[in-house]
Write an enzyme that holds these catalytic residues in place. Sequence first.
Site, short mmCIF file in Angstrom:
data_model
loop_
_atom_site.label_atom_id
_atom_site.label_comp_id
_atom_site.label_asym_id
_atom_site.label_seq_id
_atom_site.Cartn_x
_atom_site.Cartn_y
_atom_site.Cartn_z
N ASP A 429 0.82 -1.21 0.00
CA ASP A 429 0.00 0.00 0.00
C ASP A 429 0.86 1.26 0.00
O ASP A 429 2.06 1.22 0.33
CB ASP A 429 -0.93 -0.01 1.22
CG ASP A 429 -2.30 0.58 0.93
OD1 ASP A 429 -2.41 1.38 -0.02
OD2 ASP A 429 -3.26 0.23 1.64
N ASP A 493 -10.77 1.94 -3.55
CA ASP A 493 -11.20 1.60 -2.19
C ASP A 493 -12.71 1.47 -2.08
O ASP A 493 -13.22 1.05 -1.04
CB ASP A 493 -10.71 2.66 -1.20
CG ASP A 493 -9.30 2.39 -0.70
OD1 ASP A 493 -8.78 1.28 -0.96
OD2 ASP A 493 -8.72 3.27 -0.05
#
Length: 688
Positions: A429, A493
Site C-alpha cells: 500500500d 477503495d
Amino acid sequence: MILSAAGAALVLDDSGPGLPRVRHFGAGLGPVAGAALLPALTSPAPALLPAQGDGWYGRPGLSGVRDGEHWPVRWTVSRFDAVAEPGSGGAVTVVAADDRAGLELVSELVMDGGGLVRMRHAVTNTASSPYRVAGLTCALPVPGRAGELLDFTGRWALEKAPQRRAFGQGVWSRENRRGRTGHDATGLLVAGTAGFGFRGGEVWAVHAGWSGGHVHYAERMAEGVALLGAGELLEPGEVVLGQGESYRTPWVFFTWSGGGLDDAGARLHAHLRARPLPVRPVTLNNWEATYFDHGLDRLVELAERAAAAGIERFVLDDGWFRHRRHDRAGLGDWYVDEDVWPHGLHPLVSRVRELGMQFGLWFEPEMVNPDSDLARAHPDWILGHAERLPPPQRNQQVLDLARPEAYAYLLERLDALVGEYALDYIKWDHNRDIAEPVHDGAPGVHAQTLAAYRLLDELRARHPRLEIESCSSGGARIDYGILARTDRVWTSDSNDALDRQAIQRWTGLLVPPERMGAHVGAARDHVTGRSLPLAFRAATALFGHMGVEWDLTSVSQEELAELATWIALHKRLRPVLHAGRVVRADHPDPSALLHGVVLPERAVFAYVQLTSRLAVAPDPLRLPGLDPASVYEVRVAGPVPEGAMLPEWAGPAAAGPLRLTGAVLGELGLPAPSLRPASALLVELTRA
C-alpha cells in the site's frame, strides 16, 4: 524506415539532417518500401525529439540549463540502428550528440507484435559544468483528423472519470505533482476522430509508465502539426547531471487503433500479458470484515467461512504489526505485535493453509507514523527538510527510501517476514500523496520512485514466487512502471458495485481483468453507504481478479451459499475472463452497459442495468467482438437477477441453447431482458 505490426505502422524519415522525423504513426501502409513513400510525405513532421533547431516551436522534447554558457541543442546523429520485421514490429536506436552544447542523446523506440509502441530517451552530460534537466518527454504525431481528446480524472474511491473536449490549437496538459500516480491521473490521454467510441473511430493514445510526478499532453500547432506526449515531471533542481552522468526517461507507451478504444486497449493488454501470471486465486481480504480487530479466533472463523465459500487466498490487512491498534501509530515498526500475536502469525497461517488457502499480508513500506519506534529512533529517515516536517496526511509521513539505511531496513524486514511465513502474496500500500519531498537538499520524488522500484525488484528476486499487489488508497498508483513489478492493482477503495462498474470499465482500458482487483463487499458499502444485492455485487466483481471483502462470519448460510455459487461460476469462467479480449458495446441506452470478454471458442457478456430505463422496451443486445462466420450456442450463465423479465431465448421454457452466427449476434443482437436497476444478467457463448 517503417515499423509495422497488427495493422499499425510507424514511419521514420532519416533522410535529412538532425534526428529522424516521425512521418506517420497510425494505420498500416501495406507492403511498400520507405523510399516509395517520400512523395506522399509532404506535410510537416516533428523530429524524434522536437526542438526549435528542427523548426519546432511548440513544447520542446528536452529542456534544461547549464551552469555557464547556454547553447540551444542541435543534434548530429552518429548512429542509427534499426531492426524491422515487417508485420512483427521492430526496434530503432538513435545515438546523437551536440558537442557545443555538451550533450549526448540515446533514443530507443520499439514496436511489439501487437502494434504497441514504446519510447524512451536518455541524455548524458559530456561537458565539465553541470546540466540541469528541466524536462525530457517522448512524443509522436497525430493527424489533423484527430479532433477530440479523452482523458480521465477522479478522486479517492471514484477513480477514472472520463472527460472529453475538442482538440484545438495550443497545449492540453495533465500534470501530476502528488509523488505517486494519483487518483486524478489520466492514465491514458486519447486523441481520436469525431465521435470515437469503444467499437468505432480512429484513436491514438499515450501513457507514461512512471509512478512519480508525470505529465501527459496534447499539442496542436498553427502550422498543422499535432502531438501526443508524456514523461516524468521534474521539479527544478531535481536532476542535475555532472560530467558523464545520464538521465533516462521512463518508457512511454503509444497505441493506435482504427476500431475504437477496445482495440487500443487490447494492444496495451497484450503488453502486460506478455509476462504470464499463474491462475488468479479468489482472494479474501479481511479489512472491511474486521478492520483493526485481530483476534485469532475471529480471524480463524473468517478463514473457515471463506474456505467454505470456495475462496483460495486469505490476506491479513493492516493491524498485525507493533503498536498498530489504530491508524495513528506503528507504521514502520514491521515486527509482528507480540501483545496481539504472542505466538506470531503462525497459528493463523497454519490454519489458513490447512484450509487449502494461500496466505498474504499487508504492508505500507514507504510510510511511517511519527508515533512509531522507527520515527523516534531515526527522525532523519523522513523524506523532508531536516528543520521542518512536511504536512501530515493520514497521520503519517514518507520514509526516504533513497537513504541507504532506510532502504536496507525495509529490505531486511520485508525479506525476513516473507521468508518466515513463506508468504504467497503481499498487498503493498501507499496511502498518501508526497508533499514537500526533500532528499539531500533537492526535490526527492525522482529518487524516491527509483528506490521503490529497486526495493520491489530486489524482494521479487529473493522470492520469485511471491505475488505483489499495488494498492495506493485504492487506485492512486496504477501505471506501467509499477505494473512491471507487481501482479495486480487495487482498482479502488470503493466496493460499491454501481460505482465500480464505471471505475472498472475505464481502468480496464489500461489494465486487463486478471490484474484488476475486484471484490464483493458488504451489502451496505462502507464508503458510499449504498445497499446493493449480492447478485449485482458478485456479477461486478466477476469481471476482474475476483475477491471478497466482507465479514462472512455475520452472513446467513443462504448468503454464504449464494456467494459460493458466484465464486464457483467465476472459477469456471476464469479461463475466458483472464485471457480473452475485452469488448464493450457502444450501447444506445445510457441507463445500461453491455460488456464482455471474448476468446475464439468462448465468450462471456454482462448486460448491466444501472438505473431505471426511460424506454418501455430495452434495446437489443448487439454482442461485439465475435467471429462473424462462426455459430455460437447462447445461454444464460449464473443466477438470474431477482425481478428480471426474460425473453424467450433466456427463459425456463427455452427448448435449448439458442444457436446464431456471430454476424447475427453482432448486427441484430439478442432480445434483451427487462431488469431492475442495479442488476446484471450474464450470457455465455460457446462456438458450436
